[in-house]
Design a protein around this motif. Structure first.
Motif, PDB file in Angstrom:
ATOM      1  N   ILE A  66       0.849  -1.197   0.000  1.00  0.00           N
ATOM      2  CA  ILE A  66       0.000   0.000   0.000  1.00  0.00           C
ATOM      3  C   ILE A  66       0.885   1.249   0.000  1.00  0.00           C
ATOM      4  O   ILE A  66       0.947   1.979  -0.983  1.00  0.00           O
ATOM      5  CB  ILE A  66      -0.954  -0.005   1.203  1.00  0.00           C
ATOM      6  CG1 ILE A  66      -1.831  -1.258   1.178  1.00  0.00           C
ATOM      7  CG2 ILE A  66      -1.827   1.258   1.191  1.00  0.00           C
ATOM      8  CD1 ILE A  66      -2.659  -1.457   2.416  1.00  0.00           C
ATOM      9  N   MET A 196     -11.456  -4.439   0.969  1.00  0.00           N
ATOM     10  CA  MET A 196     -10.869  -3.107   0.804  1.00  0.00           C
ATOM     11  C   MET A 196     -10.265  -2.949  -0.587  1.00  0.00           C
ATOM     12  O   MET A 196     -10.498  -1.946  -1.280  1.00  0.00           O
ATOM     13  CB  MET A 196      -9.803  -2.888   1.871  1.00  0.00           C
ATOM     14  CG  MET A 196      -8.925  -1.645   1.678  1.00  0.00           C
ATOM     15  SD  MET A 196      -7.449  -1.956   0.655  1.00  0.00           S
ATOM     16  CE  MET A 196      -6.553  -3.081   1.699  1.00  0.00           C
ATOM     17  N   ILE A 200     -11.485  -0.198  -3.501  1.00  0.00           N
ATOM     18  CA  ILE A 200     -10.612   0.829  -4.081  1.00  0.00           C
ATOM     19  C   ILE A 200     -10.507   0.642  -5.595  1.00  0.00           C
ATOM     20  O   ILE A 200     -10.572   1.605  -6.368  1.00  0.00           O
ATOM     21  CB  ILE A 200      -9.216   0.775  -3.428  1.00  0.00           C
ATOM     22  CG1 ILE A 200      -9.290   1.155  -1.940  1.00  0.00           C
ATOM     23  CG2 ILE A 200      -8.242   1.688  -4.168  1.00  0.00           C
ATOM     24  CD1 ILE A 200      -9.708   2.579  -1.669  1.00  0.00           C
ATOM     25  N   TRP A 282      -3.461  -0.313  -5.599  1.00  0.00           N
ATOM     26  CA  TRP A 282      -3.108   0.966  -4.983  1.00  0.00           C
ATOM     27  C   TRP A 282      -2.228   1.811  -5.891  1.00  0.00           C
ATOM     28  O   TRP A 282      -2.351   3.041  -5.924  1.00  0.00           O
ATOM     29  CB  TRP A 282      -2.443   0.743  -3.630  1.00  0.00           C
ATOM     30  CG  TRP A 282      -3.433   0.424  -2.565  1.00  0.00           C
ATOM     31  CD1 TRP A 282      -3.814  -0.808  -2.111  1.00  0.00           C
ATOM     32  CD2 TRP A 282      -4.224   1.367  -1.824  1.00  0.00           C
ATOM     33  NE1 TRP A 282      -4.778  -0.689  -1.144  1.00  0.00           N
ATOM     34  CE2 TRP A 282      -5.053   0.624  -0.939  1.00  0.00           C
ATOM     35  CE3 TRP A 282      -4.309   2.756  -1.818  1.00  0.00           C
ATOM     36  CZ2 TRP A 282      -5.949   1.240  -0.064  1.00  0.00           C
ATOM     37  CZ3 TRP A 282      -5.204   3.375  -0.933  1.00  0.00           C
ATOM     38  CH2 TRP A 282      -6.003   2.611  -0.075  1.00  0.00           C
ATOM     39  N   VAL A 311      -3.375   7.529   2.273  1.00  0.00           N
ATOM     40  CA  VAL A 311      -4.321   6.409   2.330  1.00  0.00           C
ATOM     41  C   VAL A 311      -5.679   6.890   2.821  1.00  0.00           C
ATOM     42  O   VAL A 311      -6.728   6.492   2.304  1.00  0.00           O
ATOM     43  CB  VAL A 311      -3.777   5.281   3.230  1.00  0.00           C
ATOM     44  CG1 VAL A 311      -4.853   4.240   3.502  1.00  0.00           C
ATOM     45  CG2 VAL A 311      -2.575   4.624   2.573  1.00  0.00           C
ATOM     46  N   TYR A 312      -5.676   7.762   3.819  1.00  0.00           N
ATOM     47  CA  TYR A 312      -6.930   8.309   4.350  1.00  0.00           C
ATOM     48  C   TYR A 312      -7.642   9.137   3.274  1.00  0.00           C
ATOM     49  O   TYR A 312      -8.845   8.986   3.056  1.00  0.00           O
ATOM     50  CB  TYR A 312      -6.629   9.174   5.576  1.00  0.00           C
ATOM     51  CG  TYR A 312      -7.855   9.795   6.204  1.00  0.00           C
ATOM     52  CD1 TYR A 312      -8.680   9.049   7.038  1.00  0.00           C
ATOM     53  CD2 TYR A 312      -8.180  11.130   5.961  1.00  0.00           C
ATOM     54  CE1 TYR A 312      -9.812   9.622   7.622  1.00  0.00           C
ATOM     55  CE2 TYR A 312      -9.309  11.706   6.533  1.00  0.00           C
ATOM     56  CZ  TYR A 312     -10.119  10.946   7.367  1.00  0.00           C
ATOM     57  OH  TYR A 312     -11.235  11.505   7.930  1.00  0.00           O
ATOM     58  N   SER A 315      -9.035   6.763   0.554  1.00  0.00           N
ATOM     59  CA  SER A 315     -10.144   5.939   1.032  1.00  0.00           C
ATOM     60  C   SER A 315     -11.428   6.740   1.129  1.00  0.00           C
ATOM     61  O   SER A 315     -12.491   6.319   0.648  1.00  0.00           O
ATOM     62  CB  SER A 315      -9.793   5.325   2.394  1.00  0.00           C
ATOM     63  OG  SER A 315      -8.679   4.473   2.305  1.00  0.00           O
ATOM     64  N   LEU A 319     -14.359   6.287  -1.708  1.00  0.00           N
ATOM     65  CA  LEU A 319     -15.461   5.467  -1.210  1.00  0.00           C
ATOM     66  C   LEU A 319     -16.433   6.212  -0.304  1.00  0.00           C
ATOM     67  O   LEU A 319     -17.405   5.625   0.169  1.00  0.00           O
ATOM     68  CB  LEU A 319     -14.899   4.252  -0.456  1.00  0.00           C
ATOM     69  CG  LEU A 319     -13.993   3.320  -1.283  1.00  0.00           C
ATOM     70  CD1 LEU A 319     -13.389   2.234  -0.399  1.00  0.00           C
ATOM     71  CD2 LEU A 319     -14.776   2.680  -2.419  1.00  0.00           C
ATOM     72  N   GLY A 324     -15.052   4.654   3.124  1.00  0.00           N
ATOM     73  CA  GLY A 324     -13.675   5.007   3.422  1.00  0.00           C
ATOM     74  C   GLY A 324     -13.209   4.454   4.756  1.00  0.00           C
ATOM     75  O   GLY A 324     -12.084   3.966   4.881  1.00  0.00           O
ATOM     76  N   ALA A 327     -12.637   0.807   4.352  1.00  0.00           N
ATOM     77  CA  ALA A 327     -11.375   0.580   3.645  1.00  0.00           C
ATOM     78  C   ALA A 327     -10.199   0.803   4.578  1.00  0.00           C
ATOM     79  O   ALA A 327      -9.214   0.051   4.556  1.00  0.00           O
ATOM     80  CB  ALA A 327     -11.273   1.509   2.438  1.00  0.00           C
ATOM     81  N   MET A 328     -10.302   1.823   5.416  1.00  0.00           N
ATOM     82  CA  MET A 328      -9.231   2.114   6.367  1.00  0.00           C
ATOM     83  C   MET A 328      -9.032   0.954   7.338  1.00  0.00           C
ATOM     84  O   MET A 328      -7.902   0.629   7.730  1.00  0.00           O
ATOM     85  CB  MET A 328      -9.555   3.388   7.146  1.00  0.00           C
ATOM     86  CG  MET A 328      -9.389   4.653   6.334  1.00  0.00           C
ATOM     87  SD  MET A 328      -7.666   5.153   6.170  1.00  0.00           S
ATOM     88  CE  MET A 328      -7.388   5.848   7.802  1.00  0.00           C
ATOM     89  N   VAL A 331      -6.970  -1.504   5.601  1.00  0.00           N
ATOM     90  CA  VAL A 331      -5.595  -1.031   5.507  1.00  0.00           C
ATOM     91  C   VAL A 331      -4.887  -1.147   6.853  1.00  0.00           C
ATOM     92  O   VAL A 331      -3.715  -1.531   6.936  1.00  0.00           O
ATOM     93  CB  VAL A 331      -5.563   0.435   5.020  1.00  0.00           C
ATOM     94  CG1 VAL A 331      -4.151   0.985   5.071  1.00  0.00           C
ATOM     95  CG2 VAL A 331      -6.107   0.532   3.608  1.00  0.00           C
TER      96      VAL A 331
END
Length: 478
Positions: A66, A196, A200, A282, A311-312, A315, A319, A324, A327-328, A331
């Motif tokens: 990631i 996740m 994405i 990613w 990443v935040y 996400s 999404l 999001g 997804a987090m 991650v």
């Protein structure tokens, strides 16, 4: 979008074809495995193949596929070629051989395996190198998820608080039998990780179709805004998304839990291909999501590539708030479920080194506590610096593990078979040497010096292998 789907297809085809070829070369058989012969209820414990796959995937899929893939995407879509071909011909071969050789040697750690096939000097080097790497991995995967969790709890709980919480979990997962926490929680986390990646990927494809964020098609042009050369920096930066020496420290844990060698391909080779797919998702999403200026990846570079913030942003941006956060969670599960097994692997490596029986909880505690304490203090260092040293150490360990695998194949399978490991080992030798010569955290030398030195080093390593294992040795029975 065409590039993404072609790369995805290549990864799946690679598993079905080259993965089958590698399996045929190694020839798994019906011999008794370590978990049935040495079962102790702590580290040697039978695990169902489907569960073992999810655990292996989470063990190896930390922040590398990631954060590393996003950082590698600063160079542009060319990163996808490294992810695809690195995974098929280097990373998955490396993981398969590491796991299978461990099964053939009573579940031995990678340091002990290296000693068996490359000699006592390399065993000592790998013991020290792997423990240092594992502690750094643990630190990277301690601070990373803590930062992500802090973003989900702004103005309430900070990074330091979450670092301590993650550390407490690591302590329990490192100390307790493998089937108490890891065996029960990892399949759940594995499902989160897969969902996740699908989320994405789906959102990125939708944005490409509606034209709001077009996906980049393949180009070999260097799109790094600072012009930093693709070789060797991108090959080190991506780390776990294409090949990772860290995986060689993780595979022996699952090797101690499989009841049949014939499960090796789908678990060891297959989990690496799955990680390659995550990295591909990613990388493709990062190339599409962030702003480009003059065709260069200025937006992603300005965000410092892969980190908690990017990443935040991706996400939530792809999404929405609810998707999001989900997804987090996926991650966050990645690094946590690699960080705990990093410290666990460090414990096992030291235990193998000094022949310390791990059935006794007090002896496990005596090894676990100092390792986690050292990791906690290292966590106060600059995260970006720790990541860079982790990345180089990671790829260097992969290089050594591949040379050990090539030596085994030359001695116990066939001399021709050994080149499935010797070729990527030579390539990674050039990558690792060139990087440490050029990088600021290394010697900081010019490209005119670093490139020739890296090539000479790789050729020298190949020459030593050819002389000792191809010209002088005879094939034996494993």
């Amino acid at each position: 979008m065409i590039t993404f789907f072609v790369c995805l297809a290549l990864l799946l085809i690679g598993y079905a074809t080259y993965g089958a070829f590698v399996e045929k070369v190694f020839h798994p058989d019906d011999r008794e495995t370590p978990c049935t012969r040495l079962e102790d209820g702590v580290d040697y414990a039978p695990i169902a193949p489907w569960r073992a796959f999810l655990i292996q995937l989470l063990n190896i899929a930390g922040l590398g596929p990631i954060f590393g893939a996003l950082s590698g995407a600063i160079w542009g879509p060319s990163v996808m070629l490294w992810i695809v071909f690195g995974t098929i011909f280097a990373g998955a071969v490396h993981d398969f051989l590491s796991g299978m050789l461990s099964m053939r040697n009573d579940g031995a750690s990678i340091a002990e395996i290296t000693g068996i096939y490359l000699g006592p000097t390399m065993k000592t080097v790998m013991r020290i190198f792997s423990v240092v790497l594992l502690v750094m991995v643990g630190v990277v995967f301690m601070v990373g998820p803590a930062g992500l969790l802090a973003l989900l709890t702004p103005n309430v709980l900070d990074v330091k608080f979450w670092t301590i919480i993650v550390l407490v979990y690591y302590f329990l997962a490192t100390l307790l039998p493998i089937d108490k926490i890891i065996g029960k929680l990892y399949p759940i986390f594995g499902i989160c990780l897969i969902i996740m990646a699908i989320g994405i990927a789906g959102a990125t494809i939708v944005n490409n179709v509606n034209g709001s964020a077009p996906m980049l098609e393949m180009t070999l042009q260097n799109l790094h805004p600072d012009g930093k050369p693709i070789w060797p920096f991108m090959f080190i930066t991506v780390a776990c998304g294409a090949i990772s020496g860290f995986h060689a420290t993780q595979s022996p844990m699952i090797a101690r839990c499989l009841t049949s060698e014939k499960d090796g391909r789908r678990i060891f080779y297959g989990a690496m291909v799955a990680e390659g797919i995550i990295a591909l998702v990613w990388a493709a999403a990062g190339c599409a999501f962030y702003e480009k200026t003059g065709g260069l990846m200025t937006g992603l570079a300005a965000a410092n590539g892969g980190n908690s913030t990017t990443v935040y942003q991706m996400s939530i941006g792809l999404l929405g708030p609810v998707g999001g956060v989900l997804a987090m969670i996926g991650v966050i599960a990645c690094p946590i479920t690699s960080g705990d097994t990093a410290f666990r692997s460090a414990r096992l490596t030291i235990a193998d080194w000094f022949k310390i029986d791990q059935k006794d909880p007090k002896k496990r505690l005596a090894l676990s506590f100092p390792l986690l304490l050292v990791g906690y203090f290292i966590s106060f260092l600059d995260y970006n610096v720790v990541w860079r040293y982790f990345s180089w150490s990671n790829q260097t360990l992969a290089m050594i593990a591949l040379w050990a695998g090539a030596t085994y194949l030359a001695k116990f399978v066939s001399k021709n078979a050994s080149f499935i490991a010797a070729v990527p080992a030579t390539f990674m030798s050039a990558v690792s040497c060139t990087y440490i010569m050029m990088a600021g955290e290394g010697l900081g030398l010019s490209a005119s010096i670093s490139y020739p030195v890296g090539i000479v080093f790789a050729v020298a390593m190949l020459g030593i292998f050819l002389f000792k294992c191809i010209l002088k040795s005879d094939t034996k029975t494993a």
